[in-house]
Design an enzyme around this catalytic site. Structure first.
Site, mmCIF file in Angstrom:
data_model
loop_
_atom_site.group_PDB
_atom_site.id
_atom_site.type_symbol
_atom_site.label_atom_id
_atom_site.label_comp_id
_atom_site.label_asym_id
_atom_site.label_seq_id
_atom_site.Cartn_x
_atom_site.Cartn_y
_atom_site.Cartn_z
ATOM 1 N N ARG A 44 5.780 -17.655 -4.065
ATOM 2 C CA ARG A 44 5.236 -16.692 -3.114
ATOM 3 C C ARG A 44 4.551 -17.410 -1.792
ATOM 4 N NH1 ARG A 44 4.626 -13.895 -8.071
ATOM 5 N NH2 ARG A 44 2.354 -14.617 -8.219
ATOM 6 N N LYS A 133 -6.113 -3.165 5.409
ATOM 7 C CA LYS A 133 -5.158 -2.125 5.500
ATOM 8 C C LYS A 133 -5.031 -1.325 4.164
ATOM 9 C CE LYS A 133 -0.723 -1.888 3.819
ATOM 10 N NZ LYS A 133 0.616 -2.378 3.530
ATOM 11 N N LYS A 216 -0.959 2.901 11.455
ATOM 12 C CA LYS A 216 0.191 2.475 11.059
ATOM 13 C C LYS A 216 1.164 3.633 10.789
ATOM 14 C CE LYS A 216 2.239 -0.950 7.998
ATOM 15 N NZ LYS A 216 2.220 -2.281 7.755
HETATM 16 P P1 13P Z 1 7.773 -2.195 5.956
HETATM 17 O O1 13P Z 1 7.781 -2.710 7.218
HETATM 18 O O2 13P Z 1 8.591 -3.278 4.792
HETATM 19 O O3 13P Z 1 7.712 -0.870 5.365
HETATM 20 O O4 13P Z 1 6.373 -2.600 5.292
HETATM 21 C C1 13P Z 1 5.132 -2.364 5.785
HETATM 22 C C2 13P Z 1 3.902 -2.291 4.978
HETATM 23 O O5 13P Z 1 2.977 -2.742 5.168
HETATM 24 C C3 13P Z 1 4.089 -0.924 4.239
HETATM 25 O O6 13P Z 1 2.953 -0.913 3.583
#
Ligand code: 13P
Length: 335
Positions: A44, A133, A216
């Protein structure tokens, strides 16, 4: 300009966006299994560090969202947050602990992770994180998202955001309305607008400084099993309509999730959003799959091919960065 506002702007301005590399070990294992690579902490790290040391980090990536495992890893004597900071990008951290079944609406989810969050945030700040986040997740069906899913997730997002600002970091507020389902784009527009409005209602109650946040959101799309076909121009128009009507003007900008769109779809749609953008919001990317998919596929065939993997990632990041300025075109893809 407040400190938090300047961090937020540094992450999303000048055609830069966010690399979402915060897949939990469970999700990352699915991604690695999918390309036949064993999901060990070393693998990873190897893949992710290949991305973090790519040339495009300096020009295209303003922030990187990390998972708990990665923010504590090092390569040689350099910690991962240090490696990222050296490129000029800001390290961030996913702090929710995942979406669990909502007791009062068992087919829906509530995101957890508030208990002990203040202490964890202190630790992440010391490790170098300057933004965080938290993802709330909502499904669309005839009766969903329910009022309870909308209000409980908004409440959790707001309490999270307030704690993150208290700890000196910028909260990314991510209410993701999933693409899964047979619904049309109008339903996605209505439901996403309702979800986002509720989030801002709660953020305001919790006295979150909106200038020091980033939204987001998902784009407005027909469900993945819908028969409706709409153009990228229409997707961009509906997405802008949704955000213009639901997001307070203090928010500096938004960084879209890709949510299962292909790399090309996510790039083309973001480009048209920026071509049509008639708001003062910055509109950029915070992509996981749409930045990593091709690079991961290539890497899985020869995990020693750092240069080849980085070339693919650099190209993808460059295309997204052009799209964040409305300057992408299909012809540029294969140059
Ligand atoms: P994706 O762009 O693959 O949807 O992932 C973004 C993300 O952080 C989802 O929480």
């Amino acid at each position: 300009m407040s400190e938090l506002n300047s961090i937020a702007l540094k992450i999303i301005s000048s055609g830069k966006g966010i690399l979402a590399a915060d897949e939990s070990n469970g999700t990352m294992t699915k991604r690695l299994d999918g390309v036949g690579i064993s999901s060990t902490p070393e693998n990873r790290l190897k893949f992710r560090n290949t991305l973090f040391t790519s040339e495009s980090m300096e020009s295209c990536i303003g922030g990187v969202i990390l998972y708990d495992e990665t923010i504590k890893q090092s390569v040689g004597s350099n910690s991962i947050p240090l490696i990222i900071s050296k490129t000029g990008a800001i390290p961030g951290i996913k702090v929710d602990t995942g979406a669990k079944t909502l007791s009062s609406s068992k087919e829906e989810k509530i995101t957890e992770g508030l208990d002990g969050l203040r202490e964890r945030l202190k630790e992440y700040y010391k490790l170098g994180a300057r933004f965080a986040k938290w993802r709330g997740v909502y499904t669309i069906s005839e009766s969903y998202p329910s009022k309870v899913a909308i209000s409980t997730n908004a409440h959790a997002l707001a309490r999270y955001a307030s704690l993150v600002q208290e700890s000196g970091m910028v909260p990314i507020v991510e209410p993701e309305v999933l693409m899964d389902g047979v619904h049309n784009s109008k339903t996605c527009l209505d439901k996403t607008s309702e979800v986002i409005k509720k989030c801002y209602e709660e953020l305001e109650i919790n006295k979150v400084d909106l200038k020091g946040t980033i939204l987001k959101p998902n784009m407005i799309l027909p469900g993945s099993k819908s028969e409706e076909k709409i153009t990228s121009e229409e997707i961009a128009k509906l997405t802008l309509q949704c955000l213009k009507n639901s997001v307070p003007s203090e928010v500096p900008g938004m960084a879209f999730l890709s949510g299962g769109q292909s790399e090309l779809e996510a790039t083309e749609n973001l480009n048209l959003i920026n071509v049509q953008n008639n708001t003062n919001f910055i509109m950029t990317y915070s992509y996981g799959r749409a930045l990593q998919q091709s690079a991961l596929k290539h890497w899985s065939k020869n995990i020693q091919d750092t240069k080849g993997t980085q070339e693919i990632f650099n190209n993808r990041a460059k295309m997204c960065s052009l799209a964040a300025r409305g300057k992408w075109s299909y012809e540029l893809e294969n140059k």
